[in-house]
Scaffold this active site. Structure first.
Site, PDB file in Angstrom:
ATOM      1  N   ASP A 341      73.452  49.647  37.773  1.00 50.79           N
ATOM      2  CA  ASP A 341      72.202  48.917  37.911  1.00 50.79           C
ATOM      3  C   ASP A 341      72.481  47.458  37.521  1.00 50.79           C
ATOM      4  OD1 ASP A 341      69.590  48.244  38.320  1.00 50.79           O
ATOM      5  OD2 ASP A 341      68.741  49.847  37.111  1.00 50.79           O
ATOM      6  N   GLU A 545      59.166  47.326  35.821  1.00 50.06           N
ATOM      7  CA  GLU A 545      60.172  47.568  34.782  1.00 50.06           C
ATOM      8  C   GLU A 545      59.618  47.251  33.385  1.00 50.06           C
ATOM      9  OE1 GLU A 545      64.251  46.669  35.911  1.00 50.06           O
ATOM     10  OE2 GLU A 545      63.613  46.291  37.957  1.00 50.06           O
TER      11      GLU A 545
HETATM   12  C1  BGC Z   1      66.299  48.289  38.757  1.00 50.18           C
HETATM   13  C2  BGC Z   1      66.747  49.190  39.852  1.00 50.18           C
HETATM   14  C3  BGC Z   1      66.918  48.419  41.125  1.00 50.18           C
HETATM   15  C4  BGC Z   1      67.838  47.249  40.896  1.00 50.18           C
HETATM   16  C5  BGC Z   1      68.042  46.392  42.116  1.00 50.18           C
HETATM   17  C6  BGC Z   1      67.123  47.048  38.662  1.00 50.18           C
HETATM   18  O1  BGC Z   1      66.585  46.165  37.728  1.00 50.18           O
HETATM   19  O2  BGC Z   1      66.363  48.987  37.537  1.00 50.18           O
HETATM   20  O3  BGC Z   1      65.832  50.231  40.018  1.00 50.18           O
HETATM   21  O4  BGC Z   1      67.421  49.265  42.120  1.00 50.18           O
HETATM   22  O5  BGC Z   1      67.312  46.431  39.883  1.00 50.18           O
HETATM   23  O6  BGC Z   1      66.935  45.643  42.412  1.00 50.18           O
HETATM   24  C1  BGC Z   2      65.354  41.332  40.614  1.00 45.07           C
HETATM   25  C2  BGC Z   2      65.088  42.802  40.520  1.00 45.07           C
HETATM   26  C3  BGC Z   2      65.837  43.347  39.388  1.00 45.07           C
HETATM   27  C4  BGC Z   2      65.532  42.567  38.113  1.00 45.07           C
HETATM   28  C5  BGC Z   2      66.345  43.057  36.977  1.00 45.07           C
HETATM   29  C6  BGC Z   2      65.000  40.658  39.318  1.00 45.07           C
HETATM   30  O1  BGC Z   2      65.251  39.301  39.370  1.00 45.07           O
HETATM   31  O2  BGC Z   2      64.658  40.772  41.642  1.00 45.07           O
HETATM   32  O3  BGC Z   2      65.472  43.477  41.680  1.00 45.07           O
HETATM   33  O4  BGC Z   2      65.507  44.678  39.241  1.00 45.07           O
HETATM   34  O5  BGC Z   2      65.729  41.196  38.273  1.00 45.07           O
HETATM   35  O6  BGC Z   2      66.121  42.338  35.789  1.00 45.07           O
END
Ligand code: BGC
Ligand code: BGC
Length: 867
Positions: A341, A545
């Site tokens: 991730d 998140e």
């Molecule tokens: C998330 C994932 C996601 C990834 C890519 C991460 O922060 O936990 O679920 O697939 O970002 O965007």
């Molecule tokens: C991205 C997300 C990712 C996240 C993680 C964002 O900037 O767009 O896809 O999951 O950062 O911290």
């Protein structure tokens, strides 16, 4: 600033600080030992991959069997590859940090776009823009002129409720709503439709389904989890993987995408629902609760697994060979690839975003490396293989897995993204048949919690008021992961083809020939003509998140805006139908008491018409649909019932798992639900701010930088851990600048400290300063918005003997009174000073157990000192 001038303002501050009488006791003896609360048996997480895996972990019978021909091709390809080419397969950068030229030069095995990241950084990028980028990246990857490799790359995206980064796509209800529908066949259709919309844009791979089993509803990703019940998650995981990837002849055919079951393992079971936090489940629970989605999805042939940010018993999964290798690959027999991730490897102990042999050695096959650090990561990984820190066999295994998945997906045979059969068929994006599936899903996901006197279904022949800020707000009804990552900053116009809940009601009435002049819409509940009934649509604002983590489940804590609206309508004798938008069950007893009917609508997505389908009878009085949704999460009777799961001891929800009224059912909830709760009963555990997710960081010219090693040194700061009473229990920070020094302990996402505040908790630590000149040292907090609730620490320390340790305990209200936004704290411990000095500190914690003598700041004047 001149010293004497500063002295004056310091003097003023001192006067204030004195009235605060913050407890400060100079002690010669050691600070008392840290609480020993977390003594638990060393878990399996520390076992090496060679150790025995308990029998309940099954060997999976997956529908995708090893294929001799593919295996031979994998080996043949591997034999031709250089180390550089192999490592490039294992690096996954993000479209914001690479160009097609980088792809040509390095030949990355894959790349991604993050949430809210678009081709050309254009939110309104068209399907053609997406395809064009996919085609350029693909052509660059098969161009061997610079890297000598013709292996096709693949693009991964978060199509987590439809193709949600793309304007005009069908957005299905978030997983929590789908769980309430409990209809695996419908889920499979949703997955098929999603796969098609994704294929139109030339993308090969999606990072879904999330098969977390959310156990604590404070978690900001609860809505990404189908249910608290592993059985639903398991059945859904099978259905969605089937729908995305296909089966048999159609496996990864032209209208299918590669699926990812994520996040492995235990993301839904962290302590306090802390995103990216620590899961303390026993290994048996890890299997029986958290792993069921993998049993389902991997059996159905899912080709990729995403490692989770979370830890299991203190160890980050991204560096855990027992989970990634012994269980997943060896015991369960998973032969696809494990992707990391978002810089998740950088959180492993001893690792950084640009270096982490530990992750690869633990079993990670692809680093998700979305930021600029992909480049040093690539070079460091190559060097680590050359130095023998990563065995070549591990690299070969990782690359074999990546190639196997590409071969199974036919990527070597398929033409470039622009020439694939569905490519550019833009009529499929937001197609009517996809929207019809989504609308059905909305209908089936709605759960009727209350229906006093059978008020639903409503007759159309009455005066109707539609109110609430969610009524005409497609962004709010769609939640996070909707065009933007957080789902914020969108207008209805960003969702062409979508239907707001209000629009759905208007369309329904118009279609049935009802008089629309009897319908009024006012978000704030005003009206011209007194209505016969009000439909009020309200709920949570979008988040994603960790930004959605909260510390209890009270809806609109400290700001009962919507409750007041409901009360006003009730007081005027208007029956109220509440439609509640949320990413989790919430404590809404007061709102329920003011509602005649209450519908838990979750986050329905773009097809708001599904709501009107269930609220109204037809004009002829007949009924088209009835409620069928059943709670896939238990509904709380107190904001503190955050970990509320059926089957648990002392289970006493307001409404149990599986609850959901139909029109015929007798109403259960009266208007007399308890509206109070004992906030003090919130058993807040002490938070040790030296433990993850807390991490040190400092501010330098271009922003805040996280320190990820035990020793760090640059021109502005030196940071090191050291042993005071026990191993590495203390920190030393040396500020080297004359002016503008800033060190902090922070989290990646903001934290909700309101529970600590309500419990009269304090921030406590022992501190020692050295070499300070007359410029003061300030203690502050950093919030999501601009805030700097600074307290002059030097003033508090001024009577202390030089170079002695001081215990300090500061009531959190001292910070809230100085303007800290307690529900959005990014850094709860910020040291700032203009002086060059060394500060040592230990036992840094948020604690509700306060020692006598610490005083509150309740009566203090608000000051907001900018240092
Ligand atoms: C998330 C994932 C996601 C990834 C890519 C991460 O922060 O936990 O679920 O697939 O970002 O965007
Ligand atoms: C991205 C997300 C990712 C996240 C993680 C964002 O900037 O767009 O896809 O999951 O950062 O911290």
């Amino acid at each position: 600033m001149k010293k004497n001038k500063l002295h004056n303002s310091v003097a003023k501050l001192c006067a204030l600080a004195v009235t605060t009488s913050i407890a400060l006791c100079a002690c010669d003896n050691e600070p008392s030992a840290l609480s020993q609360s977390s003594a638990h048996i060393q878990p399996a997480a520390d076992r090496s991959s060679a150790q025995r895996v308990p029998d309940y972990w099954p060997r999976l019978q997956t529908i995708i069997k090893p294929d001799g021909e593919i295996e031979k091709r994998v080996q043949d390809l591997l034999a031709t590859m250089t180390l550089e080419q192999k490592v490039a397969q294992m690096i996954q950068p993000e479209i914001g940090s690479i160009t097609p030229a980088d792809m040509r030069q390095y030949g990355f095995g894959s790349y991604l776009n993050g949430g809210g990241s678009f081709p050309n950084r254009n939110k309104h990028a068209t399907a053609d823009d997406w395809i064009s980028l996919a085609e350029q990246m693909y052509q660059a990857s098969i161009d061997d002129s610079l890297d000598g490799s013709t292996i096709p790359t693949m693009w991964g995206t978060d199509a987590v409720h439809g193709h949600n980064n793309v304007i005009g796509a069908t957005l299905f209800p978030h997983n929590i709503g789908l769980g309430a529908a409990n209809n695996p066949e419908l889920i499979e259709k949703i997955a098929q439709a999603t796969a098609k919309e994704v294929m139109v844009t030339g993308i090969d791979w999606i990072f879904a389904p999330t098969v977390a089993v959310a156990r604590d509803d404070r978690w900001g990703r609860t809505y990404e989890s189908y249910s608290e019940d592993p059985a639903i998650v398991k059945a859904y995981s099978v259905a969605i993987v089937k729908g995305l990837q296909g089966q048999g002849e159609g496996f990864l055919g032209d209208d299918k995408v590669i699926a990812t079951v994520k996040h492995f393992l235990g993301d839904g079971g962290t302590e306090k629902g802390d995103d990216q936090g620590d899961n303390l489940a026993s290994e048996a629970d890890l299997f029986h609760i958290h792993a069921q989605g993998y049993v389902g999805g991997l059996s159905a042939g899912a080709q990729t697994v995403m490692a989770s940010f979370n830890s299991w018993h203190g160890k980050k999964n991204h560096g855990n060979p027992y989970l990634l290798t012994a269980i997943l690959k060896e015991r369960m027999g998973f032969d696809g690839l494990v992707v990391g991730d978002w810089n998740g490897h950088g959180q492993v102990k001893g690792c950084q975003n640009d270096s982490c042999p530990q992750s690869i050695n633990a079993g990670l096959d692809i680093f998700m490396a979305p930021t600029e650090t992909w480049k040093p990561l690539y070079h460091n990984t190559i060097a680590q293989v050359q130095a023998g820190q990563i065995p070549m066999a591990r690299i070969d295994d990782a690359v074999s897995r990546i190639l196997r998945v590409k071969l199974r997906a036919g990527l070597f045979e398929k033409p470039g993204p622009a020439k694939r059969p569905l490519s550019g068929k833009t009529s499929l994006i937001g197609a009517a048949e996809h929207r019809a599936i989504a609308r059905q899903a909305v209908r089936e996901s709605l759960v009727l919690l209350k229906n006093k006197n059978g008020i639903l279904p409503l007759s159309q022949q009455q005066k109707i008021l539609v109110a609430g800020d969610g009524a005409d707000n497609i962004g709010q009804q769609s939640g996070g992961w909707s065009i933007t990552w957080q789902g914020t900053g969108n207008q209805n116009a960003d969702f062409p083809g979508a239907t707001s809940i209000l629009q759905g009601i208007q369309d329904k009435l118009a279609a049935d020939g009802s008089d629309l002049s009897d319908l009024e819409y006012h978000p704030d509940g005003q009206y011209q003509q007194k209505p016969d009934v009000a439909i009020v649509v309200f709920g949570e604002a979008p988040y994603a998140e960790g930004n959605g983590d909260i510390d209890n489940l009270e809806f609109q804590r400290n700001n009962k805006k919507d409750l007041n609206l409901l009360k006003r309508l009730k007081a005027n004798g208007i029956p109220v139908v509440s439609v509640f938008l949320s990413g989790r069950p919430m404590w809404v007893n007061p709102e329920l008491n003011q509602s005649d009917a209450f519908v838990a609508a979750w986050l329905p997505g773009t097809e708001g018409a599904g709501i009107a389908d269930l609220l109204f009878r037809r004009a002829d009085g007949q009924i088209d649909f009835d409620f069928s949704g059943k709670l896939s999460y238990s509904w709380p009777d107190s904001p503190l019932q955050t970990r509320l799961n059926h089957g648990d001891e002392h289970y006493a929800p307001l409404l149990p798992f599986g609850f959901g009224l139909t029109y015929q059912d007798e109403n259960r909830l009266g208007d007399d639900l308890t509206e109070t709760f004992n906030a003090a009963a919130n058993q807040l555990t002490e938070a040790n701010l030296f433990n993850a997710p807390w991490r040190p960081a400092f501010k330098s010219g271009d922003g805040v930088k996280v320190i990820s090693s035990r020793f760090f040194d640059d021109s502005s700061i030196t940071y090191t851990t050291f042993d005071k009473a026990t191993q590495e229990d203390a920190r030393r920070v040396t500020f080297k600048n004359q002016g503008g020094n800033h060190f902090e302990i922070q989290e990646a996402f903001s934290l909700d400290l309101r529970g600590y505040l309500a419990a009269n908790a304090s921030l406590s630590f022992a501190i020692k300063t050295e070499g300070a000149d007359e410029l003061p040292l300030y203690l502050s907090m950093r919030c999501e918005s601009d805030c700097n609730p600074a307290i002059n620490l030097s003033e508090l320390l001024k009577d202390a003997a030089p170079n002695s340790w001081q215990n300090i305990e500061i009531d959190l209200s001292c910070f809230s009174h100085r303007g800290a936004q307690m529900d959005k704290i990014i850094a709860p411990f910020v040291l700032t000073t203009d002086a060059r000095m060394t500060v040592e500190f230990t036992q840094l914690k948020l604690t509700a157990a306060r020692s006598p003598g610490s005083m509150s700041c309740a009566s203090e004047t608000v000051i907001n000192h900018k240092s």
